[in-house]
Scaffold this motif. Sequence first.
Motif, PDB file in Angstrom:
ATOM      1  N   VAL A 185       0.825  -1.197   0.000  1.00 27.71           N
ATOM      2  CA  VAL A 185       0.000   0.000   0.000  1.00 27.71           C
ATOM      3  C   VAL A 185       0.864   1.254   0.000  1.00 27.71           C
ATOM      4  O   VAL A 185       0.584   2.222  -0.693  1.00 27.71           O
ATOM      5  CB  VAL A 185      -0.929   0.019   1.233  1.00 27.71           C
ATOM      6  CG1 VAL A 185      -1.876   1.202   1.163  1.00 27.71           C
ATOM      7  CG2 VAL A 185      -1.684  -1.284   1.337  1.00 27.71           C
ATOM      8  N   SER A 224       1.997   8.029  -1.053  1.00 28.60           N
ATOM      9  CA  SER A 224       0.896   7.123  -0.727  1.00 28.60           C
ATOM     10  C   SER A 224       0.418   7.322   0.709  1.00 28.60           C
ATOM     11  O   SER A 224      -0.769   7.148   1.004  1.00 28.60           O
ATOM     12  CB  SER A 224       1.242   5.652  -0.983  1.00 28.60           C
ATOM     13  OG  SER A 224       2.576   5.443  -1.295  1.00 28.60           O
ATOM     14  N   LYS A 247      -1.732  10.408   0.604  1.00 26.80           N
ATOM     15  CA  LYS A 247      -2.991  10.114  -0.068  1.00 26.80           C
ATOM     16  C   LYS A 247      -3.966   9.406   0.887  1.00 26.80           C
ATOM     17  O   LYS A 247      -5.122   9.787   1.018  1.00 26.80           O
ATOM     18  CB  LYS A 247      -2.723   9.235  -1.284  1.00 26.80           C
ATOM     19  CG  LYS A 247      -3.959   8.940  -2.120  1.00 26.80           C
ATOM     20  CD  LYS A 247      -3.539   8.163  -3.366  1.00 26.80           C
ATOM     21  CE  LYS A 247      -4.496   8.281  -4.518  1.00 26.80           C
ATOM     22  NZ  LYS A 247      -5.796   7.732  -4.353  1.00 26.80           N
ATOM     23  N   GLU A 248      -3.477   8.378   1.564  1.00 16.77           N
ATOM     24  CA  GLU A 248      -4.348   7.628   2.476  1.00 16.77           C
ATOM     25  C   GLU A 248      -4.877   8.532   3.592  1.00 16.77           C
ATOM     26  O   GLU A 248      -6.058   8.493   3.928  1.00 16.77           O
ATOM     27  CB  GLU A 248      -3.613   6.436   3.075  1.00 16.77           C
ATOM     28  CG  GLU A 248      -3.247   5.344   2.070  1.00 16.77           C
ATOM     29  CD  GLU A 248      -4.457   4.616   1.482  1.00 16.77           C
ATOM     30  OE1 GLU A 248      -5.560   4.723   2.068  1.00 16.77           O
ATOM     31  OE2 GLU A 248      -4.300   3.961   0.429  1.00 16.77           O
ATOM     32  N   GLU A 256      -7.429  10.977   2.232  1.00 15.14           N
ATOM     33  CA  GLU A 256      -8.714  10.361   1.920  1.00 15.14           C
ATOM     34  C   GLU A 256      -9.488  10.047   3.194  1.00 15.14           C
ATOM     35  O   GLU A 256     -10.711  10.183   3.232  1.00 15.14           O
ATOM     36  CB  GLU A 256      -8.503   9.132   1.030  1.00 15.14           C
ATOM     37  CG  GLU A 256      -7.964   9.574  -0.332  1.00 15.14           C
ATOM     38  CD  GLU A 256      -7.925   8.502  -1.399  1.00 15.14           C
ATOM     39  OE1 GLU A 256      -7.989   7.309  -1.033  1.00 15.14           O
ATOM     40  OE2 GLU A 256      -7.833   8.865  -2.577  1.00 15.14           O
ATOM     41  N   ASN A 257      -8.775   9.672   4.244  1.00 14.11           N
ATOM     42  CA  ASN A 257      -9.465   9.490   5.521  1.00 14.11           C
ATOM     43  C   ASN A 257     -10.089  10.802   5.976  1.00 14.11           C
ATOM     44  O   ASN A 257     -11.225  10.829   6.453  1.00 14.11           O
ATOM     45  CB  ASN A 257      -8.491   8.999   6.598  1.00 14.11           C
ATOM     46  CG  ASN A 257      -8.207   7.510   6.465  1.00 14.11           C
ATOM     47  OD1 ASN A 257      -8.875   6.805   5.718  1.00 14.11           O
ATOM     48  ND2 ASN A 257      -7.200   7.040   7.189  1.00 14.11           N
ATOM     49  N   THR A 278     -12.148  -1.076   9.537  1.00 15.58           N
ATOM     50  CA  THR A 278     -12.718   0.038   8.792  1.00 15.58           C
ATOM     51  C   THR A 278     -14.133   0.264   9.252  1.00 15.58           C
ATOM     52  O   THR A 278     -14.830  -0.672   9.647  1.00 15.58           O
ATOM     53  CB  THR A 278     -12.706  -0.217   7.269  1.00 15.58           C
ATOM     54  OG1 THR A 278     -13.404   0.853   6.629  1.00 15.58           O
ATOM     55  CG2 THR A 278     -13.356  -1.537   6.894  1.00 15.58           C
ATOM     56  N   GLY A 306     -11.500   5.751   0.961  1.00 18.89           N
ATOM     57  CA  GLY A 306     -10.714   4.595   1.391  1.00 18.89           C
ATOM     58  C   GLY A 306     -11.662   3.501   1.838  1.00 18.89           C
ATOM     59  O   GLY A 306     -12.772   3.768   2.216  1.00 18.89           O
ATOM     60  N   ALA A 330      -4.925   1.184   5.737  1.00 16.18           N
ATOM     61  CA  ALA A 330      -3.987   2.287   5.575  1.00 16.18           C
ATOM     62  C   ALA A 330      -3.280   2.618   6.884  1.00 16.18           C
ATOM     63  O   ALA A 330      -2.054   2.645   6.949  1.00 16.18           O
ATOM     64  CB  ALA A 330      -4.706   3.512   5.033  1.00 16.18           C
ATOM     65  N   LYS A 383      -2.910   1.142  -5.242  1.00 15.49           N
ATOM     66  CA  LYS A 383      -2.890   2.599  -5.238  1.00 15.49           C
ATOM     67  C   LYS A 383      -4.158   3.169  -5.876  1.00 15.49           C
ATOM     68  O   LYS A 383      -4.343   4.365  -5.947  1.00 15.49           O
ATOM     69  CB  LYS A 383      -1.636   3.135  -5.925  1.00 15.49           C
ATOM     70  CG  LYS A 383      -0.422   3.004  -5.016  1.00 15.49           C
ATOM     71  CD  LYS A 383       0.797   3.639  -5.623  1.00 15.49           C
ATOM     72  CE  LYS A 383       0.843   5.127  -5.302  1.00 15.49           C
ATOM     73  NZ  LYS A 383       2.031   5.761  -5.942  1.00 15.49           N
TER      74      LYS A 383
END
Length: 617
Positions: A18, A24, A27-28, A31-32, A76, A92, A97, A300
């Motif tokens: 990941v 990355s 990004k994670e 997005e969270n 999650t 996500g 992540a 990704k």
Amino acid sequence: MINLLNRETIDKIAAGEVIERPDSVVKELLENSIDSGAKSISIEIREGGTGLIRVTDNGCGIEKEDIPKAFLRHATSKLSEASDLFRIHTMGFRGEALASISGVSEVEMITREQGSMFGYRYRISGGRELDLTEIGAPEGTTVIARNLFYNVPARKKFLKSKQTETSHITDMVEKEALSHPEISFRLTADGRNQLHTAGSGKLLDVIYTIYGREISENLIPVEHSREGITVRGYIGKPVIARAKRDFEVYFVNRRYVRSSIVEKAVEDAYHPFMMLHRFPFVLLNIETDPERVDVNVHPKKMEVRFSDNEGIYQAVYETVSNALMGRELITEVKPEPEKSEKPSMGISSLPVEKERKAEPFEEKKERYEQQSLLLKTAPLPSEIPSELPVLSDRAPETGYQKAPKGAEEKQPENPGKKFLDPASLPSFRMIGQLFETYWLIEFSDKLYIIDQHAAHEKVNYERMMAAFRKKQPESQMILPPIFLTLSAGEALLLQKNLQLFQDLGYEIDENGDRDFLVRAVPSNLYSIASKELLLEILDGLSEERGSNLPPDLLRDRIATMSCKAAVKGNNYLSREEMEALIQELLTLENPYACPHGRPTIISMSKYELDKKFKRIV
Ligand code: ADP
Ligand code: MG
């Protein structure tokens, strides 16, 4: 001996999939934050993200019991069964992540749930929990990741320079900002401001912030739906084409993606408007049922797959093509900018947007245009070229009869009446030729300038391609035939592409290895067909690395070069010929640019002239 891997090792391995590089992680975390409902997100990075990544949001926060859970693999709040996998609306969803990031760095999370009295700080490093303590904090969440890959030296070695990693991160944050105009993003790198968007909800504001004025001034808004697929965004006029594909930005359900099918649809639609090896500026969001999209093909989450490629292609192609065809792409010549009249964002040339209020200066301009039109008298009958037939029986409408609506709703500049509409032809006033090259025409409240060569070439080319599509090339026998002896390279090129030449009206026989007999040529070349001309066309092809081009592009090149030659060979155009040419130009689907992409027509409005002469201020 078979070993069971411990949690730390498993995390490191999984993290590698990941978390490839600092971007990355960003990004994670971003997005969270987006998923948390934040309206404002700020990101700080140091040393290309390897030293520190900090993401702060004002979203929902996390309650105490959930904090350690969030760092468990496959934890999650966004998915509870496998079947949910296909109905993902959040960014996500893998629930790994945070686990992965905390496996390869030192992580600190500070969070306070909206409405809760307490905030908490949680620390976890290399997958090992350190502590969870109460702390004063604003509502929302901050995640800090320090010393990325400190425990995975092999991966650290593969990182690029700090500047490169920083620019990857910047690119990525820009994409998130573009797909979420309602969220304010701020990015700093080593203390320097990289990006700050307002969160106004207007995509054009974000485009302006990221790409600047030239681009935002040359965009066409698009929106089009087809069979459950909606395509929305902005596409650039051909004048802002680029040498690289970097300015084609696509989102599917607001997620930044790469998609070869979308790329193809866009580039096919632009093809008639573009020079070779040029790529458009395009920013599109494609909305479709999440069940028809598989974003899960790569960790990704970049390359996307559609269950209905054909539908996606059609929807995107139609959107772009309609916009390019339907709009007047005539480049407007504007006077030098004067500071006082600059709108805060250069969008004066954009077509109407219902929500957008006119800038004060635009309202003034509009009023002026309406007044000047009231004064305008119809052209005298003698000024109408009598030999030009009305190509449509629709009465020429001025579109100005309607009383102006409230200032809120901006009227199109020239509603219902376009220069490039055969119905407009009777109201053209041909002023004459300039520098033996340009033709001046007055129409409505504008001066139009047509480049005779470009127009001629365009009409020629379209005629040739239309004949080709009908499989009836307009061909003329030449007697005696032209005898060509070619170099080995040229001969190979011609042999390989003989069919393409024939499709366009050439008739060429091979006469041994390197000798050819040209028996017929496209009819527009008839009067000038010569050995030199044919060699020139072949030369042009090999220059274009012709042999590497796909056949349809190559056929295009042959047609283009033939038409260019034809125009060069017949230089002079009488007024009658020019009038006929303009008339034919207006019937074309895309009259705006010659096959090279040079404009055929430019315009200058009466308003601009009046400004230049200071008749109005
Ligand atoms: P995923 O996002 O795929 O669910 P993550 O490991 O990224 O998995 O996050 C795990 C969970 O932690 C999320 O489902 C969410 O409930 C919570 N979480 C993570 N970051 C935030 C945040 N910034 N604000 C609120 N909740 C968050
Ligand atoms: Mg996540």
